[in-house]
Design an enzyme around this catalytic site. Structure first.
Site, PDB file in Angstrom:
ATOM      1  N   ASP A 273      -4.644   1.148  -9.179  1.00 33.74           N
ATOM      2  CA  ASP A 273      -6.087   0.912  -9.311  1.00 33.74           C
ATOM      3  C   ASP A 273      -6.499   0.768 -10.769  1.00 33.74           C
ATOM      4  O   ASP A 273      -7.234  -0.143 -11.147  1.00 33.74           O
ATOM      5  CB  ASP A 273      -6.868   2.071  -8.672  1.00 33.74           C
ATOM      6  CG  ASP A 273      -6.474   2.304  -7.234  1.00 33.74           C
ATOM      7  OD1 ASP A 273      -5.757   1.457  -6.669  1.00 33.74           O
ATOM      8  OD2 ASP A 273      -6.881   3.332  -6.671  1.00 33.74           O
TER       9      ASP A 273
ATOM     10  N   GLU B 105       0.843  -1.198   0.000  1.00 33.21           N
ATOM     11  CA  GLU B 105       0.000   0.000   0.000  1.00 33.21           C
ATOM     12  C   GLU B 105       0.880   1.250   0.000  1.00 33.21           C
ATOM     13  O   GLU B 105       1.878   1.313   0.717  1.00 33.21           O
ATOM     14  CB  GLU B 105      -0.892  -0.052   1.242  1.00 33.21           C
ATOM     15  CG  GLU B 105      -2.331   0.280   1.021  1.00 33.21           C
ATOM     16  CD  GLU B 105      -3.088  -0.582   0.018  1.00 33.21           C
ATOM     17  OE1 GLU B 105      -3.062  -0.255  -1.188  1.00 33.21           O
ATOM     18  OE2 GLU B 105      -3.713  -1.563   0.428  1.00 33.21           O
TER      19      GLU B 105
ATOM     20  N   ALA C  46     -15.322   3.269  -0.499  1.00 30.90           N
ATOM     21  CA  ALA C  46     -15.035   2.111   0.355  1.00 30.90           C
ATOM     22  C   ALA C  46     -13.618   1.593   0.146  1.00 30.90           C
ATOM     23  O   ALA C  46     -13.229   0.585   0.712  1.00 30.90           O
ATOM     24  CB  ALA C  46     -16.051   1.002   0.085  1.00 30.90           C
TER      25      ALA C  46
ATOM     26  N   SER D 129     -13.595   5.017  -8.636  1.00 35.41           N
ATOM     27  CA  SER D 129     -13.225   6.032  -9.635  1.00 35.41           C
ATOM     28  C   SER D 129     -12.341   5.433 -10.726  1.00 35.41           C
ATOM     29  O   SER D 129     -12.544   5.702 -11.906  1.00 35.41           O
ATOM     30  CB  SER D 129     -12.570   7.248  -8.977  1.00 35.41           C
ATOM     31  OG  SER D 129     -11.520   6.855  -8.144  1.00 35.41           O
TER      32      SER D 129
HETATM   33  C1  GLA Z   1      -5.245   4.751  -3.759  1.00 28.33           C
HETATM   34  C2  GLA Z   1      -4.478   5.172  -5.014  1.00 28.33           C
HETATM   35  C3  GLA Z   1      -3.487   4.105  -5.443  1.00 28.33           C
HETATM   36  C4  GLA Z   1      -2.602   3.676  -4.277  1.00 28.33           C
HETATM   37  C5  GLA Z   1      -3.437   3.384  -3.032  1.00 28.33           C
HETATM   38  C6  GLA Z   1      -2.592   3.112  -1.835  1.00 28.33           C
HETATM   39  O1  GLA Z   1      -6.058   3.652  -4.033  1.00 28.33           O
HETATM   40  O2  GLA Z   1      -5.377   5.431  -6.072  1.00 28.33           O
HETATM   41  O3  GLA Z   1      -2.714   4.563  -6.523  1.00 28.33           O
HETATM   42  O4  GLA Z   1      -1.624   4.630  -4.008  1.00 28.33           O
HETATM   43  O5  GLA Z   1      -4.328   4.435  -2.718  1.00 28.33           O
HETATM   44  O6  GLA Z   1      -1.847   1.956  -2.022  1.00 28.33           O
END
Ligand code: GLA
Length: 386
Positions: free
Chosen positions: A172, A32, A123, A128
């Site tokens: 993401d 993360e 959540a 997005s």
């Molecule tokens: C969000 C961001 C990702 C990543 C996470 C943390 O989801 O969109 O790019 O940085 O936080 O891991």
């Protein structure tokens, strides 16, 4: 998701049938805040997705409709010049994706679009990115633009940076565009090389518990502040080590050497990131051996780091994490950007029902909020629905 209803609503609104596309939200097993530091992540697409229905309309305008919004902010009409940015938050994603495609030399004629989906908002499951990827995939297919899935992920990320205001990493959008049923993606966010890691543990389920404390990474700019901390530390280290371009390139010893040059806050944040990148690699090794006890242990360590060092947790998430630990759940942590949203829990199959019942009950008693529970099914990435 009621696809039939979405399709008939589009026809009712725009008078014609459109083409239907979908792109999913994601989970992340571990890794993360490592993506924008050039590290690794381990996400997977899920069976919750955004759906868009699209039809070129022969004008130079976009007419957009958000089927899940019940007030008058559910419709938006805009041109595709830079100055035409719509006021509606959800429409900015559509505008941004189209603009990023135009910036890359493509022509995007006007279109009608309806948007719906069942990725819970706020959540931590990347609703997005799912929307950006669905719109990107749809326009790419409709106008035969020739972008690869990877390029579509980068277009989605650029949309966040330039039209939403979150300086996010690539995780993401990458998961949403390139997800594969039954597999996590081990993604090197510096090179964008990736492997699919089959994930189907015999004796465990992944369960998400949603605190229902909505997170919005743009609010207060807390996400961007974390990223700036990392960049400041890189700049300090790079004075003596010019080869260090991202925290991925840095060692703990190099970090220690600049301790006096950076703020205590920046230092501890960078320490978390360097540790987290290593934790992901260790987790991948454990996964190879089906050693889920170690995987779970790493998840708890990540939570501890996100909560105490990176400070992106909240009392509700910490409560669920503590509860999981006390219960004896194999692994648990806050998932995604943080500041609310879900915990992801690796739970032994025969303990799932009892854990969910007890944890949700305890949470509701403590916070007077009924948490939501999602069972993770790892699904495919962006696609056209026939
Ligand atoms: C969000 C961001 C990702 C990543 C996470 C943390 O989801 O969109 O790019 O940085 O936080 O891991």
């Amino acid at each position: 998701m009621d696809l039939k209803n979405i399709i008939s609503k589009f026809k009712e609104l725009f008078g014609l049938d459109g083409a239907v596309y979908t792109s999913p939200g994601r989970i992340n097993l571990i890794g993360e805040h490592t993506d924008y530091n050039g590290g690794f992540v381990l996400p997977g697409a899920i069976d919750k997705a955004m759906v868009v229905i699209v039809k070129p309309n022969g004008t130079n305008k976009v007419r957009a409709f958000a089927l899940d919004i019940k007030d008058e902010s559910n419709s938006s009409e805009f041109g595709l010049e830079e100055e035409n940015k719509p006021a509606e938050g959800w429409a900015k994603f559509i505008f941004g994706v189209a603009r990023e495609m135009i910036k890359r030399g493509k022509t995007i004629p006007g279109f009608d679009i309806a948007v719906s989906g069942d990725v819970p908002l706020g959540a931590g499951m990347s609703s997005s990115a799912a929307l950006e990827s669905a719109v990107g995939f749809a326009l790419n297919d409709q106008y035969k633009l020739g972008f690869t899935r990877q390029e579509l992920a980068l277009i989605g990320q650029a949309t966040e940076h330039n039209y939403v205001g979150v300086k996010c990493g690539i995780m993401d959008q990458f998961a949403s565009c390139l997800g594969k049923e039954g597999s996590l993606i081990r993604l090197d966010c510096r090179s964008l090389e990736y492997d699919y890691v089959p994930f189907n543990p015999k004796n465990y389920y992944l369960v998400l518990i949603d605190t229902c404390v909505p997170h919005n990474l743009a609010v207060g700019g807390e996400y961007n502040k974390r990223r700036e901390s990392c960049e400041r530390v890189v700049a300090a280290i790079a004075k003596d080590h010019p080869e260090v371009k991202l925290l991925r390139d840095a060692t703990i010893d190099q970090l220690k050497a600049v301790k006096e040059q950076v703020s205590a806050e920046d230092y501890i944040r960078a320490e978390f990131v360097i540790e987290e990148i290593q934790r992901l690699l260790d987790t991948c090794e454990a996964l190879k051996k089906d050693d889920y006890e170690t995987v779970g242990q790493k998840m708890y360590e990540t939570h501890e780091g996100l909560s105490k060092k990176y400070t992106v947790s909240c009392p509700e998430l910490d409560f669920l994490n503590d509860y999981a630990k006390e219960f004896g759940v194999t692994g648990s942590r806050v998932m995604g950007g943080g500041f609310g949203g879900c915990t992801i829990n690796l739970v032994k199959k025969d303990e799932v029902d009892k854990f969910i019942a007890k944890a949700t009950d305890a949470y509701e008693k403590k916070f007077s909020i009924k948490p939501k529970v999602y069972h993770v099914v790892i699904g495919d990435g962006a696609r056209k629905l026939e």
